[in-house]
Write a protein that holds these residues in place. Structure first.
Motif, short mmCIF file in Angstrom:
data_model
loop_
_atom_site.label_atom_id
_atom_site.label_comp_id
_atom_site.label_asym_id
_atom_site.label_seq_id
_atom_site.Cartn_x
_atom_site.Cartn_y
_atom_site.Cartn_z
N GLY A 33 0.82 -1.20 0.00
CA GLY A 33 0.00 0.00 0.00
C GLY A 33 0.86 1.25 0.00
N LEU A 34 1.91 1.22 0.82
CA LEU A 34 2.82 2.38 0.88
C LEU A 34 3.44 2.63 -0.49
CD1 LEU A 34 4.75 1.83 4.23
CD2 LEU A 34 3.15 3.64 3.69
N ALA A 35 3.83 1.54 -1.15
CA ALA A 35 4.55 1.68 -2.42
C ALA A 35 3.66 2.29 -3.49
CB ALA A 35 5.06 0.32 -2.86
N LEU A 41 6.08 4.84 -5.01
CA LEU A 41 6.81 4.62 -6.26
C LEU A 41 5.90 4.77 -7.46
CD1 LEU A 41 8.54 1.33 -5.04
CD2 LEU A 41 9.53 3.62 -5.04
N LEU A 42 4.66 4.26 -7.32
CA LEU A 42 3.77 4.14 -8.47
C LEU A 42 2.38 4.59 -8.07
CD1 LEU A 42 4.28 0.67 -10.19
CD2 LEU A 42 4.12 2.89 -11.31
N GLY A 272 -2.27 1.51 3.74
CA GLY A 272 -0.95 1.87 3.24
C GLY A 272 -1.03 2.96 2.18
N LEU A 273 -2.06 2.86 1.32
CA LEU A 273 -2.22 3.84 0.26
C LEU A 273 -2.38 5.24 0.82
CD1 LEU A 273 -4.80 2.17 -2.20
CD2 LEU A 273 -2.41 2.61 -2.63
N HIS A 274 -3.04 5.31 1.99
CA HIS A 274 -3.32 6.62 2.55
C HIS A 274 -2.18 7.15 3.41
CE1 HIS A 274 -7.49 7.66 1.47
NE2 HIS A 274 -7.38 6.43 0.99
N THR A 275 -1.09 6.40 3.45
CA THR A 275 0.05 6.85 4.23
C THR A 275 1.17 7.20 3.25
OG1 THR A 275 -0.63 5.25 5.90
CG2 THR A 275 1.55 6.22 6.14
N ASP A 276 1.67 8.39 3.38
CA ASP A 276 2.76 8.82 2.51
C ASP A 276 4.07 8.29 3.09
OD1 ASP A 276 4.66 10.05 1.04
OD2 ASP A 276 3.84 12.08 1.24
N PRO A 277 4.80 7.47 2.29
CA PRO A 277 6.04 6.89 2.83
C PRO A 277 6.99 7.95 3.39
CG PRO A 277 5.56 6.00 0.66
CD PRO A 277 4.54 7.06 0.92
N ALA A 278 6.95 9.15 2.78
CA ALA A 278 7.86 10.21 3.24
C ALA A 278 7.55 10.65 4.66
CB ALA A 278 7.76 11.41 2.30
N SER A 279 6.32 10.35 5.12
CA SER A 279 5.95 10.81 6.47
C SER A 279 6.39 9.82 7.54
CB SER A 279 4.43 11.00 6.55
OG SER A 279 3.79 9.77 6.30
#
Lengths: 416, 170
Positions: A33-35, A41-42, A272-279
């Motif tokens: 989800g994060l990815a 990434l995508l 995961g989709l709703h979480t920005d990996p940068a955060s």
């Protein structure tokens, strides 16, 4: 459609990959989800609506299946005999989460959310670990399971409170909601204990297709009603699961398991989709500190509960180490908060926290006892929850991929 | 934990059972040599057979997961003269049939079957009584029990366990 197919297929492959390494697939779904989410990434965007509904169904099915696992009499008898362990568990594990949220200055509502995230262990991960380690017959196992039962039962009280808080209702309206929720939960338990057979007979059907439709329909209907009453939909589903027993529960269980797995996977991806990996990096330290503290408090909880049940020292440490894993329900709780849009860093913190503990949990289950015994042998004498500390750190360093985490945990501990 | 130890009747050793919420039921047996063996009955029909370590009686030295078919085969091999205490293979229906022996010191020795209020209390039925060389099918409520009788009881797992507890009264 193509995107959604690709997501599902990807999840299937991830699940197989996790199975090969005997890992829980939950962390992989979250990472997927994060990815693919915001800033990943995508970025995917088009199938969001469908994924959102799938995620909602996923939560409802997770709770329904949990309810099907237990009979009402299980819950009542556990509540009667084990409530002190439940209270100790809540006090030791919910408070660190609340304290962390207050330390970070996120306010009282976020404190209640984070308390739930750190409080509830993952029944799914733990049941699997117990089976894998061949400990189903152990004397401490009923203690571990009864703590899980009490936590799951507590969810029926906690979730309505949380829903009311997140909706920002006034104190009066909130108390009404809570009274309704508690009343309903009590009533369902009573009805299920007394008349569970009749409910099950009404739902029962020889034809799997009809059974599936009736159970699913009933669950969604009750969940919807619960939502209308401002009690959380998940609790409605949980109570339906409790009310069904016997053959119906067995049948529904085997029918719904694949559906649950599918939609629960969608739910984790959605989160995961709703979480920005940068955060995530900014909250990594608090997450590690929280993971360390609440791993130790869970070990203490299990130790205490097993001692109360008259289990020997080794079994006490095993019970403690087994309880460490957090998983699906921490994400369910955090998911409610994220949807309600309170504190933006809460989602990333919960994600990082669960990712750490869902991986570390099975390791502590395996290694807490030998490490604790070794330490106590060296010190010649019983020790309070100290050895767990050495335990948690040295356990993680035993496995190469987690070595850096162990170092992080150490440094977090040093700083704390 | 609520270890419901249904006191061993004189004669046949009985299993005690502990519920494992969300997993199934654990049946324990302590042998005459004080070794403990347990069987975890999973809800999907699988069984886990465990034997306990002597240095740490809380932990398993052996823990083997069996499918229902493997478990059946094992029971066959374990049963003396190849018949299991469970006369019916009705586990799919959720019914069990067991032989329960009445001790000579039993509370029911010389009392009539109706006094046990078996069907009301447990929902289990006593379908026959084996006495010495004869079998009495469908005993009526005024049937007089005697020590040494073997009762064939059919009911749900819980029902038969409760029946065994009632019949085990001294």
């Amino acid at each position: 459609m193509i995107e959604f197919g690709a997501i599902i297929l990807g999840l299937g492959l991830l699940g197989r990959f996790a199975g090969r390494f005997r890992l829980s697939p939950i962390p992989l779904y979250l990472l997927a989800g994060l990815a693919f989410g915001e800033g990943g990434l995508l970025p995917l965007g088009t199938s969001e609506g469908f994924v959102a509904i799938g995620a909602e169904i996923g939560v409802i099915l997770l709770l329904l299946m949990l309810g099907l696992e237990y009979t009402a009499s299980d819950l009542v008898s556990n509540l009667r005999t084990q409530y002190p362990a439940g209270l100790v568990d809540a006090a030791l594990n919910a408070l660190p989460g609340a304290a962390m949220a207050l330390l970070l200055g996120w306010g009282p509502v976020a404190a209640v959310v984070l308390a739930g995230v750190t409080w509830i262990s993952s029944s799914g991960v733990i049941a699997k670990v117990l089976g894998d380690l061949g400990r189903l017959g152990n004397r401490e196992t009923p203690v571990v399971l009864s703590i899980l039962v009490l936590e799951d039962l507590s969810m029926a009280v906690y979730l309505p409170i949380l829903t009311a808080l997140l909706a920002g209702t006034s104190l009066a309206a909130g108390s009404v909601t809570l009274a309704v929720a508690l009343g309903t939960a009590g009533l369902v338990l009573l009805v299920a204990v007394r008349y569970g057979r009749h409910i099950s007979r009404f739902v029962s059907s020889d034809d799997p297709e009809k059974l599936l439709l009736v159970v699913l329909g009933l669950t969604l209907l009750v969940a919807g009603l619960a939502q209308q009453l401002q009690v959380s939909a998940a609790v409605g589903a949980f109570l339906v699961g409790i009310a069904l027993s016997g053959e119906v529960a067995e049948g529904a269980h085997s029918l719904l398991a694949p559906l649950r797995d599918l939609f629960a996977a969608v739910f984790f991806v959605f989160f995961g989709l709703h979480t920005d990996p940068a955060s995530i990096p900014p909250v990594l330290l608090p997450a590690l500190a929280l993971a360390l503290v609440t791993a130790l408090t869970k070990i203490a909880t299990g130790y205490w509960a097993a001692r109360r049940a008259g289990v020997s020292a080794k079994g006490r440490w095993r019970a403690g180490g087994t309880l460490v894993a957090r998983g699906e329900f921490s994400i369910v709780i955090a998911g409610l908060a994220v949807t309600a849009g309170i504190e933006p860093s809460l989602g990333p913190l919960a994600t990082a926290y669960v990712l750490i503990l869902v991986i570390v949990g099975p390791l502590t289950a395996r290694w807490t006892e030998p490490v604790a015994m070794w330490v106590t042998d060296r010190l010649r004498g019983p020790m309070p929850a100290g050895p767990g500390e050495g335990g948690a750190a040295s356990e993680t360093s035993r496995s190469a991929p987690l070595a850096h985490e162990a170092l992080d945990e150490q440094s977090a501990a040093d700083r704390a | 934990m609520a270890e419901s130890d249904r006191g061993p009747a004189v004669g046949a050793p009985r299993l005690s059972s502990t519920p494992l919420p969300g997993i199934g039921v654990r049946y324990d047996l302590t042998t005459r040599e004080h070794r403990r063996i347990s069987v975890v009955a999973h809800r999907d029909g699988a069984r886990t057979l465990s034997a306990y370590r002597q240095d740490d009686p809380d932990a398993c030295a052996l823990s083997v997961r069996l499918t229902s078919g493997e478990a059946t085969a094992l029971v066959d091999a374990l049963a003396p003269d190849h018949h299991s205490p469970n006369l019916l293979s009705t586990t799919e229906l959720g019914l069990v049939a067991e032989r329960i022996e009445l001790a000579s010191t039993s509370h029911w020795n010389g009392r009539v079957l109706g006094d046990t209020r078996m069907r009301t209390e447990t929902g289990a039925s006593i379908v026959a009584v084996l006495r010495r060389a004869e079998a009495i099918p469908s005993p009526t409520p005024d049937f007089r029990l005697a020590g040494g009788d073997t009762l064939i009881v059919i009911g749900t797992r819980e029902g038969v366990d409760t029946a065994a507890a009632i019949l085990g009264r001294e």
